[in-house]
Design an enzyme around this catalytic site. Structure first.
Site, PDB file in Angstrom:
ATOM      1  N   HIS A  96       0.821  -1.218   0.000  1.00 43.38           N
ATOM      2  CA  HIS A  96       0.000   0.000   0.000  1.00 43.38           C
ATOM      3  C   HIS A  96       0.852   1.264   0.000  1.00 43.38           C
ATOM      4  O   HIS A  96       2.080   1.211   0.159  1.00 43.38           O
ATOM      5  CB  HIS A  96      -0.943  -0.012   1.203  1.00 43.38           C
ATOM      6  CG  HIS A  96      -0.273  -0.179   2.527  1.00 43.38           C
ATOM      7  ND1 HIS A  96       0.385   0.844   3.173  1.00 43.38           N
ATOM      8  CD2 HIS A  96      -0.155  -1.270   3.333  1.00 43.38           C
ATOM      9  CE1 HIS A  96       0.872   0.401   4.319  1.00 43.38           C
ATOM     10  NE2 HIS A  96       0.568  -0.883   4.442  1.00 43.38           N
ATOM     11  N   CYS A 142       3.768  -5.200   6.443  1.00 40.56           N
ATOM     12  CA  CYS A 142       3.268  -4.745   5.138  1.00 40.56           C
ATOM     13  C   CYS A 142       4.396  -4.174   4.284  1.00 40.56           C
ATOM     14  O   CYS A 142       5.463  -3.838   4.780  1.00 40.56           O
ATOM     15  CB  CYS A 142       2.203  -3.666   5.326  1.00 40.56           C
ATOM     16  SG  CYS A 142       0.545  -4.347   5.482  1.00 40.56           S
TER      17      CYS A 142
END
Lengths: 262, 229
Positions: free
Chosen positions: A222, A238
């Site tokens: 992201h 992440c």
């Protein structure tokens, strides 16, 4: 003798004249007779004609995925009596259809087609067999995303050619981004969370250190509101990218793309 | 043997039911009826003014043709890519690869002809129909037979003579495909003295009943990401 020669010459001349006359009258008859080729109209020209048959291209860059169409058990072998590895639902925690990466196919112990799929469960890298009828249609992608944990770099290739390279931030010590072969499960956007930037991809990778995280600790790819931390080792597992890079990735990387982290 | 029944060839046993409902009976029953009542019906038809055919534009014919060719091309292409065709004996493999290459050529040319008027390809789900050589072959027979019926039905409807000629070029090739497929399946390549034509709407209904054409899954969401951050 002389008279015989004259008669012979006359006979020859007469024969020649007859042959010539027959020939010319034949040509006249041909002219008068309709030409069969010209009497029938030519075939109507087609509006289009297909070209040569189109051979299948090389399939070495193709990866396949399918959504779960019916809730199903994934088994350790293509056999309904084999141990159940996990149960597949219709939706991801983010509410999108639940995709699985297709790895192999085989006729099962029940004589029906089975498919071996990559599973979004712990331990990472788990696979299982499901009946073909549990899945929807196959989708094909020709992209692949490589995350280089040492160089802190993401590389997207299409048909083997690099189409995007960008720096990334990955898991901090104690929250390491898991290594292995995974796939993109969905693409989220228009949410209100600047922390994740404008776009977030869900993957099948899970952080063993973050199992109590909402939805179970899935690793996403992201954007970020802290571009100054990219590249780096700062996340809870992440993969963060600068917002222009994640937007570019969103334009180029379809759901189902294999993600190789190593 | 006249060939595999439509009933047992497609994903949800739906194509056969659809085709039989369209004809109002089985094909054999249809032919029996035609044999006894055909001449009288033809005379009656000729005696009265023809009903106005359902209006259909050449563009609609081409667009439907593209969708149908995409259905076929994807069916063959996918079977080759996932390995079903590779599992077949050499003669059958050659047949399947040839038909796939032809159908891809058909898709390519119709897309070129339509240009910006070409619609995006739909999504397909063939289920088990192209997973094994046997299922693949039987479905291919039905698909090729249906293509011949479709082209036989729509070709006389098109307005443009050039398009008529082009569709006839496809029709004859598809008829060869159907005969070849039937031969591969061990069925009679030409079981009848004539082929039935089908209206476009009837073919559409038959395709709908197969559930081969599906809605593309929407993999985009707007939920707040619950990822590890």
């Amino acid at each position: 003798m002389r008279r015989r020669a004259v008669l012979a010459a006359l006979a020859g001349a007469t024969a020649l004249a007859l042959v010539a006359g027959w020939a010319s009258s034949g040509r006249r008859a041909d002219r008068d007779r309709p030409d069969p080729g010209r009497a029938l109209p030519a075939p109507v020209a087609p509006a289009f004609t297909p070209g040569e048959p189109v051979a299948l291209g090389a399939g070495r860059y193709v990866s396949r995925w399918a959504v779960v169409r019916r809730p199903a058990a994934a088994h350790a072998a293509p056999d309904p009596s084999a141990p159940v590895v996990t149960r597949l639902g219709l939706r991801t925690p983010e509410g999108t259809p639940n995709p699985v990466a297709v790895v192999a196919r085989r006729t099962g112990a029940d004589g029906r087609p089975w498919v071996r799929v990559r599973l979004a469960i712990l331990p990472n890298g788990s696979e299982g067999w499901v009946r073909r009828t549990a899945l929807g249609g196959y989708n094909a992608v020709r992209t692949r995303l490589d995350i280089d944990l040492r160089r802190l770099e993401a590389t997207l290739t299409r048909r083997g050619r690099t189409v995007l390279r960008a720096p990334v931030a990955i898991g901090a010590p104690g929250w390491e981004t898991p290594r292995g072969r995974f796939y993109v499960r969905n693409r989220l956007s228009r949410y209100r969370s600047p922390t994740y930037g404008p776009v977030a991809f869900g993957t099948s990778a899970r952080s063993p250190a973050a199992t109590d995280w909402p939805a179970g600790g899935y690793v996403g790819i992201h954007g970020t509101d802290r571009p100054d931390l990219v590249p780096g080792r700062v996340s809870h597992g992440c993969i963060r990218m600068r917002n222009p890079d994640i937007r570019a990735l969103a334009r180029l990387m379809p759901v189902g793309t294999p993600v190789v982290i190593g | 043997m006249t060939g595999p029944s439509f009933r047992d060839i497609d994903r949800d046993d739906a194509l056969g039911e659809a085709v039989e409902r369209l004809y109002g009976c089985t094909r054999a029953g249809l032919l029996r009826r035609a044999a006894f009542g055909g001449a009288a019906a033809l005379l009656a038809t000729l005696a009265r003014p023809a009903a106005a055919p359902a209006a259909i534009t050449d563009l609609e014919v081409l667009r439907f043709g593209l969708r149908f060719e995409q259905l076929q091309a994807t069916f063959y292409t996918q079977a080759e890519e996932i390995g079903t065709i590779g599992d077949m004996p050499p003669a059958e493999r050659r047949w399947a690869q040839t038909l796939g290459a032809h159908e891809r050529a058909h898709v390519k040319i119709i897309k070129e002809v339509l240009g910006p008027k070409a619609e995006p390809a739909p999504a397909f789900d063939f289920g088990e129909a192209n997973e094994t050589p046997r299922a693949f072959t039987r479905t291919a027979v039905a698909m090729e037979d249906l293509t011949v019926a479709l082209l036989g039905g729509v070709t006389p409807r098109v307005q443009d003579r050039g398009l008529t000629a082009a569709l006839l070029g496809l029709l004859t090739v598809e008829a060869r495909h159907a005969a070849w497929a039937r031969n591969i399946a061990g069925a009679d390549p030409a079981p009848h003295a004539e082929d039935d034509a089908m209206a476009l709407t009837a073919v559409q209904a038959a395709v709908d009943r197969t559930n081969f054409v599906v809605e593309r899954p929407r993999m985009d969401g707007r939920a707040a990401p619950p990822f590890t951050g």
